[in-house]
Design an enzyme around this catalytic site. Structure first.
Site, mmCIF file in Angstrom:
data_model
loop_
_atom_site.group_PDB
_atom_site.id
_atom_site.type_symbol
_atom_site.label_atom_id
_atom_site.label_comp_id
_atom_site.label_asym_id
_atom_site.label_seq_id
_atom_site.Cartn_x
_atom_site.Cartn_y
_atom_site.Cartn_z
ATOM 1 N N CYS A 41 0.815 -1.218 0.000
ATOM 2 C CA CYS A 41 0.000 0.000 0.000
ATOM 3 C C CYS A 41 0.845 1.263 0.000
ATOM 4 O O CYS A 41 0.354 2.316 -0.402
ATOM 5 C CB CYS A 41 -0.928 -0.012 1.213
ATOM 6 S SG CYS A 41 -2.168 -1.322 1.176
ATOM 7 N N ASN B 136 -0.923 -1.626 -7.080
ATOM 8 C CA ASN B 136 -1.020 -2.553 -5.955
ATOM 9 C C ASN B 136 -2.474 -2.686 -5.535
ATOM 10 O O ASN B 136 -3.117 -1.678 -5.209
ATOM 11 C CB ASN B 136 -0.206 -2.039 -4.768
ATOM 12 C CG ASN B 136 -0.407 -2.900 -3.535
ATOM 13 O OD1 ASN B 136 0.075 -4.021 -3.467
ATOM 14 N ND2 ASN B 136 -1.128 -2.377 -2.549
ATOM 15 N N GLU B 137 -2.995 -3.894 -5.564
ATOM 16 C CA GLU B 137 -4.362 -4.169 -5.107
ATOM 17 C C GLU B 137 -5.381 -3.261 -5.796
ATOM 18 O O GLU B 137 -6.388 -2.876 -5.193
ATOM 19 C CB GLU B 137 -4.443 -4.060 -3.577
ATOM 20 C CG GLU B 137 -3.589 -5.108 -2.890
ATOM 21 C CD GLU B 137 -3.622 -5.035 -1.374
ATOM 22 O OE1 GLU B 137 -4.254 -4.106 -0.839
ATOM 23 O OE2 GLU B 137 -3.012 -5.896 -0.720
#
Length: 842
Positions: free
Chosen positions: A267, A414-415
């Site tokens: 994150c 990311n994600e």
């Protein structure tokens, strides 16, 4: 012939026992005990608990040579105060009001000196703040730094490299002193301070070991001196580098023999916005214009790297005792260097012009800002591969690495997930392809990695869903094959989930072919990059569950290209997340049991999967048993005419027309205030929700062991965003199954399971399109029969699912051949006792 190699198994068991013992003491693993070719004991396989059949002549497919790696994120204070060996906290006085004492975080005056942080007097535009030390006394006075977290630690017989930038109009000398308690450990005098910034260095030696109340001091005579970039490193860093890493933590990594390193997040690369997103360019010294910043005739110096604010810090704080700033002393150059040292190819991760979607943030809309993030991607390739004549290649060369780094993968985002991400990723991909076409020598051989969001592997948006979405959007198989080198999945689940889904990547679940208009391309599907996973605890149960799951990862090493446990490091003093692989304080490290599982697999990965089977380890799935419940998800609704009958006898188990007080409802339900008996119906009032993890559900039932039953109920949505939750096989609110109608923005019908407080996403085999209409009364029916569940809405069969798919086993296995020809059998016994295995080796 069926036999058991008893002496060999005894030797292997002895080796593994010694291996765990040795790893606990942080020594190398012993060589495995080789069997005497004649030392084979005949054995009746019928006396064994399990029988492992393996055929050394039947090769199934190759296994990725990058399979088991590691992932580093600056979470849990893993960088500054952790892996990065700098011992001085806030060395450049750039901490802000987020931190306790602001720019003086972890500094204190010595002998009454007056300390002031000044702005605009710094070394360069990226380092504007400095410390003014004003001494009004005749005796030496100054400042001391106590270090990160629990403080500095020093060891007898070790030396430490100290440095500081100093400037003064009147003073020429200063003392750099290392102190433990009330004792001076060592000091070095610096001379020649002028009215211009100069860097002063020295070496401090310790004859004591101390892990608390250790400080580094700068002492001056009467007058004023400015100081910046106060630094203390052990000389005994990993590979003895000046701007180095902690040897003990790197040796933990080295012992894992990782096959790749993913960095720097996580994150942290997303941030809440541009001010908190990780910047790889800042990590190697970029100026305000985004170009390399020259400082003292060179590029990349740590004193020219602009401090960042980590997403994991508390942005609302004004006196945080553990703020998460990023000095960027551990930057992309050091990451690439560490990959080279470990022999682990780098997998850097970049922001996709999107901020953290999982925290409700969105991306850049301004085309110029999006272009800036795309330039970061293209320039990273130049930094890793370009020569001294390129803008960013010269930074790497200036830092001391003229040869290119071995870069083959870059993860974009990311994600991130869904259309918002797909649009951004496509822009990155188009720019990357254009650059590759223009300069193939620089870009050829580098592949991009596409994100599949942050959800468990049985939800609707995972690798398969992301792949199908991309394929549908692109419409052309050639584009699909060039779309990504891998798709990045992340999930954190319970140990039970990992045991139940050890077969998830097996061929019946995962695509290994690409259908084109004219042909089928085998092995053409985009591989899996399992970038983050963990079983949510540092217990033996969790580690064994991960080991069981890893047999499935290795068994499917043709489609799973890379996998990494996450997170990697955690401070034992303060943290943001647990579990973690390696824990540390200021002087020692502790490897979790999960670490040793990762080590066993990574140190003993096969090159080729062999055909094998394990019998006798199956655990029969128990019948679905428990009470029932009615509920909603951000929706107001009415329920009527609830009837639960026994499937075998037709006997009524529950009948409720909601005309009596609800004395038998809300059993172990935390949200009883949201349900009312009103007008002969059970009513969920309002569209709010008290428990967002499970929805608002009221439970009822005559006994805990109710099974083989059929539930019918009339359900009407009166307002709200989604629909109904019909619970069955309820043990308690942390252990149950439920049918979700109108989930995911009122688009889906599916089953979900709560197990030990951990909820699955959409169970893939149960998903159907479904929208709950407001005002329409649905006749809902759930039939529970043994392990099978069937669900109808208005006579439409939406679910027909056997939960035995989630059956666990007592033992999990994989058999492979190593590159040197060795046969590797991995067996994971998840019971609490010893088990005997008969081996039938063909």
């Amino acid at each position: 012939m069926k036999y058991a190699i008893l002496s060999w198994l005894r030797g292997v068991i002895a080796s593994i026992t010694a291996f765990f013992t040795a790893c606990g003491a942080h020594t190398a693993a012993p060589e495995p005990v080789r069997p005497d070719a004649n030392a084979v004991s005949a054995f009746n396989a019928g006396d064994a608990d399990f029988v492992l059949t393996a055929d050394a002549g039947k090769e199934v497919h190759d296994i990725s040579d990058l399979l088991f790696g590691v992932f580093f994120e600056d979470i849990n204070f893993a960088a500054d105060g952790g892996l990065y060996a700098e011992m001085v906290a806030n060395r450049s006085f750039e901490f802000t009001s987020l931190a306790k004492d602001d720019g003086l975080y972890h500094y204190a005056p010595v002998n009454g000196a007056d300390l002031t942080v000044l702005e605009g007097e710094g070394l360069n535009v990226n380092n504007p703040h400095v410390l003014s030390i004003r001494n009004e006394k005749d005796a030496p006075a100054g400042v001391e730094n106590v270090g990160f977290m629990e403080g500095m630690a020093i060891e007898a017989g070790k030396t430490y490299r100290v440095s500081v930038y100093l400037r003064s109009e009147t003073l020429e000398n200063a003392t750099l002193r290392l102190v433990a308690g009330d004792s001076v450990v060592d000091e070095v005098e610096v001379t020649g301070v002028t009215n211009k910034w100069n860097k002063f260095t020295g070496t401090l030696s310790s004859d004591v070991t101390a892990t608390e109340n250790v400080r580094l001091q700068v002492l001056v005579g009467k007058g004023e001196m400015l100081a910046d970039m106060l630094s203390l490193f052990p000389t005994d860093t990993y590979k003895n580098r000046e701007n180095g890493l902690r040897r003990d933590l790197c040796e933990r990594l080295e012992a894992l023999q990782p096959k790749f390193l993913r960095f720097p997040g996580g994150c942290v690369i997303e941030g809440y916005g541009p001010d908190t997103a990780y910047s790889w360019k800042n990590s190697v010294g970029a100026g305000p214009d985004g170009q390399p910043l020259e400082f003292n005739g060179a590029f990349g110096d740590v004193a020219a790297r602009k401090q960042g604010v980590n997403l994991w810090t508390d942005l609302a704080a004004t006196d945080d005792p553990w703020p998460s700033f990023m000095s960027y002393g551990l930057g992309f150059y050091e990451f690439f260097q560490r990959c080279e040292d470990l022999g682990a190819p780098p997998v850097p991760l970049l922001n996709a012009a999107l901020y953290c979607q999982m925290r409700g943030q969105h991306g850049e809309e301004d085309e110029a800002e999006i272009a800036r993030y795309i330039d970061d991607l293209l320039d990273l390739v130049e930094f890793a591969r370009g020569d001294e004549n390129t803008t960013w290649g010269k930074v790497r060369v200036s830092l001391g690495h003229p040869a290119p780094f071995d870069l083959h993968y870059i993860a974009v985002g990311n994600e991130n997930e869904a259309e918002e991400y797909f649009v951004r990723y496509s822009m990155f991909l188009d720019a990357f392809k254009a650059a590759r076409e223009e300069n193939p020598a620089l870009y050829e051989g580098v592949e991009l990695i596409y994100s599949a969001g942050a959800a468990d592997a049985v939800t609707g948006w995972n690798h398969e869903a992301a792949y199908e979405y991309a394929k549908n959007q692109l419409g052309d198989s050639t584009d699909v094959l060039d779309f990504a080198g891998a798709i990045d999945e992340h999930y954190y689940q319970s140990p039970e989930w990992f045991l139940q889904n050890a077969d998830y990547y097996d061929e019946q679940n995962y695509t290994r072919t690409v259908e084109t208009m004219t042909d089928t391309i085998y092995g053409g599907a985009i591989p899996v990059f399992l970038g983050e996973y963990a079983a949510r605890s540092n217990t033996m149960k969790a580690a064994l569950a991960e080991a069981a799951y890893m047999t499935g990862l290795e068994r499917n090493g043709d489609i799973v290209r890379m996998a990494a446990y996450a997170p990697l490091f955690a401070s034992s003093t303060a943290r943001h997340w647990a579990p973690d692989l390696i824990w540390f304080n200021n002087h020692s490290t502790t490897a979790s049991v999960n670490y040793y599982v990762q080590q066993l697999f990574s140190n003993h990965t096969g090159k080729t999967l062999l055909k094998s089977a394990l019998s006798g380890a199956e655990v029969p799935q128990k019948d679905l048993t428990g009470r029932v419940g009615l509920g909603t998800w951000y929706t107001a609704a009415e329920f009527d005419n609830l009837l639960v009958t026994d499937n075998g006898t037709g006997k009524t188990l529950i009948k409720d027309n909601f005309t009596l007080p609800a004395f038998w409802w809300n059993w172990e339900n935390p949200n009883k205030g949201d349900f009312k008996i009103k007008g002969g119906k059970l009513v969920h009032v309002g569209t709010g929700m008290n428990w967002s993890d499970i929805g608002d559900i009221a439970y009822t039932g005559v006994k805990d062991d109710m099974k083989n039953y059929t539930l019918t109920v009339d359900a009407t949505k009166t307002e709200g965003d989604e629909g109904f939750l019909i619970a069955f096989a309820v043990g308690d609110r942390d252990n149950n199954w439920f049918w979700n109608l109108g989930g995911w923005g009122n688009t889906v019908s599916c089953l979900q399971q709560m197990e030990n407080g951990v909820k699955t996403g959409q169970i893939k085999q149960t998903v159907s399109d479904f929208t709950v209409e407001t005002g329409h009364t649905y006749r809902l029916k759930v039939e529970v029969s043994g392990t099978v569940v069937r669900c109808w809405a208005d006579d439409r069969l939406l679910v027909d699912y056997d939960t035995a798919h989630h059956a666990e086993a007592e033992c999990y296995h994989v058999v492979s051949r190593a590159e040197n020809g060795d046969l590797i059998m991995k067996l994971v016994n998840v019971t609490d006792g010893r088990r005997t295995v008969a081996v039938d080796l063909k």
